[in-house]
Design a protein around this motif. Structure first.
Motif, PDB file in Angstrom:
ATOM      1  N   MET A  70      85.031  -9.636  63.819  1.00  0.00           N
ATOM      2  CA  MET A  70      84.075 -10.618  63.341  1.00  0.00           C
ATOM      3  C   MET A  70      82.667 -10.021  63.304  1.00  0.00           C
ATOM      4  O   MET A  70      82.240  -9.361  64.260  1.00  0.00           O
ATOM      5  N   MET A  71      81.935 -10.290  62.210  1.00  0.00           N
ATOM      6  CA  MET A  71      80.546  -9.843  62.099  1.00  0.00           C
ATOM      7  C   MET A  71      79.707 -10.935  61.457  1.00  0.00           C
ATOM      8  O   MET A  71      80.177 -11.681  60.592  1.00  0.00           O
ATOM      9  N   GLY A  72      78.442 -11.029  61.888  1.00  0.00           N
ATOM     10  CA  GLY A  72      77.516 -11.951  61.255  1.00  0.00           C
ATOM     11  C   GLY A  72      76.994 -11.375  59.950  1.00  0.00           C
ATOM     12  O   GLY A  72      76.898 -10.159  59.788  1.00  0.00           O
ATOM     13  N   ASP A  73      76.642 -12.244  59.010  1.00  0.00           N
ATOM     14  CA  ASP A  73      76.066 -11.769  57.749  1.00  0.00           C
ATOM     15  C   ASP A  73      74.691 -11.139  57.967  1.00  0.00           C
ATOM     16  O   ASP A  73      74.281 -10.261  57.206  1.00  0.00           O
ATOM     17  N   ASN A  74      73.981 -11.582  58.979  1.00  0.00           N
ATOM     18  CA  ASN A  74      72.685 -11.002  59.328  1.00  0.00           C
ATOM     19  C   ASN A  74      72.941  -9.772  60.212  1.00  0.00           C
ATOM     20  O   ASN A  74      72.791  -9.810  61.428  1.00  0.00           O
ATOM     21  N   ARG A  75      73.341  -8.690  59.592  1.00  0.00           N
ATOM     22  CA  ARG A  75      73.847  -7.526  60.329  1.00  0.00           C
ATOM     23  C   ARG A  75      72.813  -6.911  61.274  1.00  0.00           C
ATOM     24  O   ARG A  75      73.161  -6.265  62.261  1.00  0.00           O
ATOM     25  N   SER A  76      71.526  -7.089  60.983  1.00  0.00           N
ATOM     26  CA  SER A  76      70.498  -6.513  61.847  1.00  0.00           C
ATOM     27  C   SER A  76      70.144  -7.430  63.010  1.00  0.00           C
ATOM     28  O   SER A  76      69.317  -7.078  63.853  1.00  0.00           O
ATOM     29  N   ASN A  77      70.760  -8.618  63.071  1.00  0.00           N
ATOM     30  CA  ASN A  77      70.465  -9.541  64.174  1.00  0.00           C
ATOM     31  C   ASN A  77      71.687 -10.408  64.461  1.00  0.00           C
ATOM     32  O   ASN A  77      71.635 -11.624  64.356  1.00  0.00           O
ATOM     33  N   SER A  78      72.786  -9.753  64.798  1.00  0.00           N
ATOM     34  CA  SER A  78      74.016 -10.478  65.095  1.00  0.00           C
ATOM     35  C   SER A  78      74.747  -9.811  66.251  1.00  0.00           C
ATOM     36  O   SER A  78      75.091  -8.638  66.192  1.00  0.00           O
ATOM     37  N   LYS A  79      74.984 -10.601  67.290  1.00  0.00           N
ATOM     38  CA  LYS A  79      75.737 -10.123  68.453  1.00  0.00           C
ATOM     39  C   LYS A  79      77.203 -10.472  68.199  1.00  0.00           C
ATOM     40  O   LYS A  79      77.653 -11.581  68.484  1.00  0.00           O
ATOM     41  N   ASP A  80      77.940  -9.522  67.647  1.00  0.00           N
ATOM     42  CA  ASP A  80      79.294  -9.809  67.198  1.00  0.00           C
ATOM     43  C   ASP A  80      80.281  -8.784  67.739  1.00  0.00           C
ATOM     44  O   ASP A  80      80.048  -8.187  68.797  1.00  0.00           O
ATOM     45  N   SER A  81      81.403  -8.551  67.034  1.00  0.00           N
ATOM     46  CA  SER A  81      82.440  -7.641  67.532  1.00  0.00           C
ATOM     47  C   SER A  81      81.888  -6.269  67.888  1.00  0.00           C
ATOM     48  O   SER A  81      82.359  -5.629  68.832  1.00  0.00           O
ATOM     49  N   ARG A  82      80.889  -5.800  67.136  1.00  0.00           N
ATOM     50  CA  ARG A  82      80.305  -4.485  67.408  1.00  0.00           C
ATOM     51  C   ARG A  82      79.741  -4.397  68.813  1.00  0.00           C
ATOM     52  O   ARG A  82      79.805  -3.360  69.463  1.00  0.00           O
ATOM     53  N   PHE A  83      79.171  -5.514  69.295  1.00  0.00           N
ATOM     54  CA  PHE A  83      78.509  -5.535  70.598  1.00  0.00           C
ATOM     55  C   PHE A  83      79.504  -5.446  71.747  1.00  0.00           C
ATOM     56  O   PHE A  83      79.175  -4.951  72.827  1.00  0.00           O
ATOM     57  N   TYR A  84      80.729  -5.929  71.514  1.00  0.00           N
ATOM     58  CA  TYR A  84      81.697  -6.053  72.606  1.00  0.00           C
ATOM     59  C   TYR A  84      82.787  -4.991  72.580  1.00  0.00           C
ATOM     60  O   TYR A  84      83.804  -5.136  73.273  1.00  0.00           O
ATOM     61  N   VAL A  85      82.598  -3.951  71.791  1.00  0.00           N
ATOM     62  CA  VAL A  85      83.538  -2.827  71.826  1.00  0.00           C
ATOM     63  C   VAL A  85      83.610  -2.289  73.251  1.00  0.00           C
ATOM     64  O   VAL A  85      82.596  -2.036  73.888  1.00  0.00           O
ATOM     65  N   GLY A  86      84.818  -2.126  73.740  1.00  0.00           N
ATOM     66  CA  GLY A  86      84.993  -1.677  75.116  1.00  0.00           C
ATOM     67  C   GLY A  86      85.490  -2.774  76.034  1.00  0.00           C
ATOM     68  O   GLY A  86      85.887  -2.497  77.174  1.00  0.00           O
ATOM     69  N   ASP A  87      85.500  -4.055  75.546  1.00  0.00           N
ATOM     70  CA  ASP A  87      86.081  -5.108  76.375  1.00  0.00           C
ATOM     71  C   ASP A  87      87.602  -5.071  76.263  1.00  0.00           C
ATOM     72  O   ASP A  87      88.174  -4.146  75.679  1.00  0.00           O
ATOM     73  N   GLU A  88      88.284  -6.081  76.789  1.00  0.00           N
ATOM     74  CA  GLU A  88      89.744  -6.049  76.878  1.00  0.00           C
ATOM     75  C   GLU A  88      90.426  -6.035  75.511  1.00  0.00           C
ATOM     76  O   GLU A  88      91.573  -5.590  75.395  1.00  0.00           O
ATOM     77  N   THR A  89      89.751  -6.508  74.469  1.00  0.00           N
ATOM     78  CA  THR A  89      90.339  -6.485  73.118  1.00  0.00           C
ATOM     79  C   THR A  89      89.489  -5.668  72.151  1.00  0.00           C
ATOM     80  O   THR A  89      89.594  -5.838  70.938  1.00  0.00           O
ATOM     81  N   ASN A  90      88.653  -4.791  72.694  1.00  0.00           N
ATOM     82  CA  ASN A  90      87.825  -3.879  71.888  1.00  0.00           C
ATOM     83  C   ASN A  90      86.932  -4.627  70.909  1.00  0.00           C
ATOM     84  O   ASN A  90      86.733  -4.210  69.767  1.00  0.00           O
ATOM     85  N   GLY A  91      86.383  -5.763  71.364  1.00  0.00           N
ATOM     86  CA  GLY A  91      85.446  -6.514  70.556  1.00  0.00           C
ATOM     87  C   GLY A  91      86.072  -7.502  69.598  1.00  0.00           C
ATOM     88  O   GLY A  91      85.359  -8.215  68.892  1.00  0.00           O
ATOM     89  N   THR A  92      87.391  -7.556  69.554  1.00  0.00           N
ATOM     90  CA  THR A  92      88.054  -8.434  68.589  1.00  0.00           C
ATOM     91  C   THR A  92      88.281  -9.831  69.170  1.00  0.00           C
ATOM     92  O   THR A  92      88.178 -10.053  70.369  1.00  0.00           O
ATOM     93  N   VAL A  93      88.601 -10.760  68.284  1.00  0.00           N
ATOM     94  CA  VAL A  93      88.784 -12.164  68.640  1.00  0.00           C
ATOM     95  C   VAL A  93      90.222 -12.574  68.327  1.00  0.00           C
ATOM     96  O   VAL A  93      90.730 -12.285  67.237  1.00  0.00           O
TER      97      VAL A  93
END
Length: 229
Positions: free
Chosen positions: A183-206
């Motif tokens: 998942m990613m926000g359309d406002n790519r320069s200001n979105s806390k999305d899958s990219r931010f959570y890489v490294g969690d239990e599902t590698n940032g995925t939902v």
């Protein structure tokens, strides 16, 4: 006679209220429900900011009874555990009032006490997502996505060094687990999305199980009302 008439009127009111509550429960549990956009992470597709009139949207549930979410869908979902840092319960501290709020939420008359987020599906289970190709575009399984809804993004330096998210575009490659979404926000320069959570239990995925519906329309404010692209 008057007493019988009053009793019948009271019964009609009670039956009407029960029917209304049941309809609200059925509609919001199985068909669609409204949500408020909480932030500016989906600008300009969806509007949200502190102190402004945030978009109110309708998320329908029927589509995902017959198919899985697809690339490009704008989706409302419950934040996975690692995404919930800083989330504060919207329930009252008063035990009685909290119980009433929970009961109202059960029948769809109050919002659920969960961290609901709105982002766009960029990749689905089994696909590999990364950024970027030579033109700075997100790729899925090596093919660049056409994303005209992305207006705000980090600068891209073709042929040069490019910083990684969260200060630049670059990330991945990440292979999305089966039954999950990137998942990613359309406002790519200001979105806390899958990219931010890489490294969690599902590698940032939902998880698909956390999806609450497909956002289809803005209904408020009136000047922004219309279907969501």
């Amino acid at each position: 006679m008057a007493r019988r008439s009053a009793s019948r009127s009271l019964l009609e009111i009670v039956v009407t209220l029960v029917v209304v509550v049941l309809l609200a429960f059925v509609l919001q549990t199985f068909v669609a429900r409204p949500y408020v956009i909480p932030s500016e992470s989906m600008e300009p597709t969806l509007h949200g900011c502190p102190g402004c009139t945030n978009d109110r949207i309708i998320a329908e549930k029927l589509t995902y009874y017959v198919r899985e979410p697809r690339i490009g869908d704008v989706v409302v979902f419950r934040g996975p555990p690692s995404w919930n840092e800083g989330y504060q319960s919207i329930r009252s501290d008063n035990a009685v009032r909290r119980a009433l709020e929970n009961a109202a939420a059960t029948v769809g008359l109050a919002p659920p006490d969960e961290n609901n987020l709105v982002k766009r599906v960029v990749a689905t289970g089994g696909q590999t997502v990364a950024c970027c190709d030579v033109q700075g575009r997100v790729t899925v399984d090596g093919l660049a996505l056409d994303e005209p809804y992305v207006v705000h993004d980090f600068p891209w330096n073709p042929g040069g060094e490019n910083a990684s998210y969260p200060v630049g575009r670059a990330f991945g490659p990440i292979t999305v687990p089966d039954g999950h979404l990137w998942m990613m926000g359309d406002n790519r320069s200001n979105s806390k999305d899958s990219r931010f959570y890489v490294g969690d239990e599902t590698n940032g995925t939902v998880s698909v199980d956390d999806v609450r519906g497909r956002a289809v329309a803005v209904f408020w404010p009136i000047n922004r009302a219309g279907p969501i692209d």
